[in-house]
Design a protein around this motif. Structure first.
Motif, PDB file in Angstrom:
ATOM      1  N   CYS A 278      42.433  29.881  42.679  1.00 33.16           N
ATOM      2  CA  CYS A 278      41.650  31.052  43.096  1.00 33.16           C
ATOM      3  C   CYS A 278      40.258  30.998  42.483  1.00 33.16           C
ATOM      4  O   CYS A 278      39.987  30.216  41.572  1.00 33.16           O
ATOM      5  N   GLN A 279      39.391  31.846  43.004  1.00 38.36           N
ATOM      6  CA  GLN A 279      38.121  32.094  42.338  1.00 38.36           C
ATOM      7  C   GLN A 279      38.110  33.546  41.876  1.00 38.36           C
ATOM      8  O   GLN A 279      38.582  34.439  42.582  1.00 38.36           O
ATOM      9  N   TYR A 280      37.596  33.761  40.679  1.00 39.21           N
ATOM     10  CA  TYR A 280      37.613  35.067  40.028  1.00 39.21           C
ATOM     11  C   TYR A 280      36.165  35.487  39.744  1.00 39.21           C
ATOM     12  O   TYR A 280      35.332  34.659  39.368  1.00 39.21           O
ATOM     13  N   TRP A 281      35.896  36.781  39.895  1.00 43.08           N
ATOM     14  CA  TRP A 281      34.567  37.297  39.571  1.00 43.08           C
ATOM     15  C   TRP A 281      34.684  38.746  39.117  1.00 43.08           C
ATOM     16  O   TRP A 281      35.694  39.421  39.348  1.00 43.08           O
ATOM     17  N   HIS A 282      33.629  39.235  38.485  1.00 36.18           N
ATOM     18  CA  HIS A 282      33.631  40.585  37.944  1.00 36.18           C
ATOM     19  C   HIS A 282      33.262  41.582  39.039  1.00 36.18           C
ATOM     20  O   HIS A 282      32.401  41.298  39.881  1.00 36.18           O
ATOM     21  N   PRO A 283      33.903  42.777  39.061  1.00 29.75           N
ATOM     22  CA  PRO A 283      33.575  43.783  40.086  1.00 29.75           C
ATOM     23  C   PRO A 283      32.101  44.159  40.134  1.00 29.75           C
ATOM     24  O   PRO A 283      31.573  44.469  41.202  1.00 29.75           O
ATOM     25  N   ALA A 284      31.430  44.119  38.972  1.00 31.78           N
ATOM     26  CA  ALA A 284      30.006  44.477  38.948  1.00 31.78           C
ATOM     27  C   ALA A 284      29.157  43.500  39.760  1.00 31.78           C
ATOM     28  O   ALA A 284      28.054  43.838  40.184  1.00 31.78           O
ATOM     29  N   MET A 285      29.671  42.293  39.990  1.00 34.20           N
ATOM     30  CA  MET A 285      28.934  41.281  40.737  1.00 34.20           C
ATOM     31  C   MET A 285      29.435  41.144  42.165  1.00 34.20           C
ATOM     32  O   MET A 285      29.031  40.221  42.879  1.00 34.20           O
ATOM     33  N   ASN A 286      30.284  42.060  42.593  1.00 28.89           N
ATOM     34  CA  ASN A 286      30.897  41.921  43.918  1.00 28.89           C
ATOM     35  C   ASN A 286      29.879  41.969  45.047  1.00 28.89           C
ATOM     36  O   ASN A 286      30.046  41.304  46.073  1.00 28.89           O
ATOM     37  N   ARG A 287      28.814  42.749  44.878  1.00 26.03           N
ATOM     38  CA  ARG A 287      27.812  42.876  45.930  1.00 26.03           C
ATOM     39  C   ARG A 287      26.509  42.167  45.589  1.00 26.03           C
ATOM     40  O   ARG A 287      25.531  42.287  46.320  1.00 26.03           O
ATOM     41  N   ASP A 288      26.495  41.448  44.472  1.00 22.58           N
ATOM     42  CA  ASP A 288      25.307  40.685  44.131  1.00 22.58           C
ATOM     43  C   ASP A 288      25.096  39.604  45.189  1.00 22.58           C
ATOM     44  O   ASP A 288      25.999  38.797  45.451  1.00 22.58           O
ATOM     45  N   PRO A 289      23.931  39.575  45.848  1.00 15.15           N
ATOM     46  CA  PRO A 289      23.756  38.645  46.979  1.00 15.15           C
ATOM     47  C   PRO A 289      23.879  37.178  46.589  1.00 15.15           C
ATOM     48  O   PRO A 289      24.387  36.371  47.364  1.00 15.15           O
ATOM     49  N   ALA A 290      23.422  36.818  45.388  1.00 15.76           N
ATOM     50  CA  ALA A 290      23.504  35.419  44.973  1.00 15.76           C
ATOM     51  C   ALA A 290      24.943  34.997  44.728  1.00 15.76           C
ATOM     52  O   ALA A 290      25.383  33.930  45.169  1.00 15.76           O
ATOM     53  N   VAL A 291      25.695  35.835  44.017  1.00 15.64           N
ATOM     54  CA  VAL A 291      27.099  35.516  43.748  1.00 15.64           C
ATOM     55  C   VAL A 291      27.920  35.574  45.031  1.00 15.64           C
ATOM     56  O   VAL A 291      28.846  34.783  45.233  1.00 15.64           O
ATOM     57  N   THR A 292      27.576  36.502  45.929  1.00 15.74           N
ATOM     58  CA  THR A 292      28.250  36.573  47.225  1.00 15.74           C
ATOM     59  C   THR A 292      28.030  35.278  48.004  1.00 15.74           C
ATOM     60  O   THR A 292      28.960  34.752  48.646  1.00 15.74           O
TER      61      THR A 292
END
Length: 312
Positions: A278-292
């Protein structure tokens, strides 16, 4: 300074000034702003008291602005236009021009079988961006995601499976038992008893299949004969090929090193479970365009049956 900050209108007040000026009616302005007339009247009265100006006076059926309100409205248009432009800039992300430095955590197997495809695709889609991979043991994964020093964690991490992080399945990883092609006692298959008796080598980070097999054998009152634990997963196939030890490794690792390491797959009487990568990320970065963007790129690379890897 304190007086200036107290008198400075907020965004809602600026929008109210512009709406009343444009529509000339509190009722119409309130509807346009999605609020009630009483709320709008209260907002304007509060602003009048702070500014020391009536702002609007009734002339016939219209609310006409005072000279002060006209000047305030002109400034309001500039301020709101600037804010909207800034928000648009923040929300926009152009992969073709970004110089963003992405930070990704992968296991050693992930670095060998997945990282080449990620680097290749990133170079095509975001040629000015850079990628900084790191090893799971080098960082506190949850803390690094929370601190935003890591954008993505890729792998099978049961400790990150809670509700405090977002997770997306990429693919399921198969596992096999391997032995040397020249092993004097092991042929094409092993019984559970033979598997238990055979000396084993495993990676420091035990794969899910190893933990499952260990629990399964304990139910049969059998213990696994682990004689060596290695720091580097990619060394396991070569050590197996040069010794009488066996190991449980990912199918990808066998495919990559099977021929050069002089190893073979040995059938077991039980089917080894697949691991969820899987890939995991923090909820605060869920809508960050670069991380998206990064997340979507990784998902497209590895979520399909013909997923890319070092073998593609």
């Amino acid at each position: 300074m304190k007086k200036t900050m107290t008198r400075f209108p907020d965004v809602g007040e600026l929008r109210a000034i512009l709406a009343v000026m444009k529509l000339g009616s509190l009722t119409k302005a309130a509807t346009h702003l999605g609020t009630t007339q009483s709320t709008l009247s209260y907002l304007l009265e509060r602003l009048r008291l702070r500014m020391g100006d009536p702002l609007f006076v009734r002339v016939g059926n219209r609310m006409e602005p005072t000279p002060y309100a006209e000047r305030l409205a002109e400034s309001a248009e500039h301020i709101l236009a600037f804010m909207e432009a800034e928000f648009d800039r923040i929300e926009q992300f152009d992969p073709s021009t970004t110089a963003r430095e992405f930070h990704v955590v992968l296991t050693e197997i992930g670095a060998v079988t997945m990282l080449p495809a990620i680097v290749k695709q990133l170079a095509q889609l975001a040629p000015c961006a850079s990628l900084v991979p790191s090893y799971p043991r080098a960082v506190d994964l949850e803390q690094a995601l929370s601190d935003k020093t890591v954008d993505l964690v890729i792998g099978n991490h049961r400790e990150l499976a809670g509700d405090h992080l977002f997770r997306q399945l990429l693919f399921r990883r198969s596992y096999v038992c391997i032995a040397s092609r020249e092993h004097p006692a092991i042929g094409e298959r092993l019984s559970l008893a033979e598997f238990a008796a055979a000396p084993q080598v495993r990676n420091f980070v035990a794969p899910q299949a190893f933990r499952w097999m260990q629990a399964h054998m304990q139910q049969q009152n059998l213990e696994m004969n682990v004689q060596m634990v290695l720091e580097h997963a990619t060394a396991v196939p070569f050590l197996v090929g040069a010794s009488n030890m066996i190991a449980l490794v990912s199918g990808e690792l066998y495919e990559l090193f099977g021929a050069v390491a002089n190893i073979k797959i040995v059938a077991l009487p039980v089917e080894l479970p697949e691991g969820q990568i899987c890939q995991y990320w923090h909820p605060a970065m869920n809508r960050d365009p670069a991380v998206t963007f990064l997340r979507g790129m990784v998902h497209r690379l590895f979520s399909s049956p013909d997923r890319q890897s070092i073998f593609s």
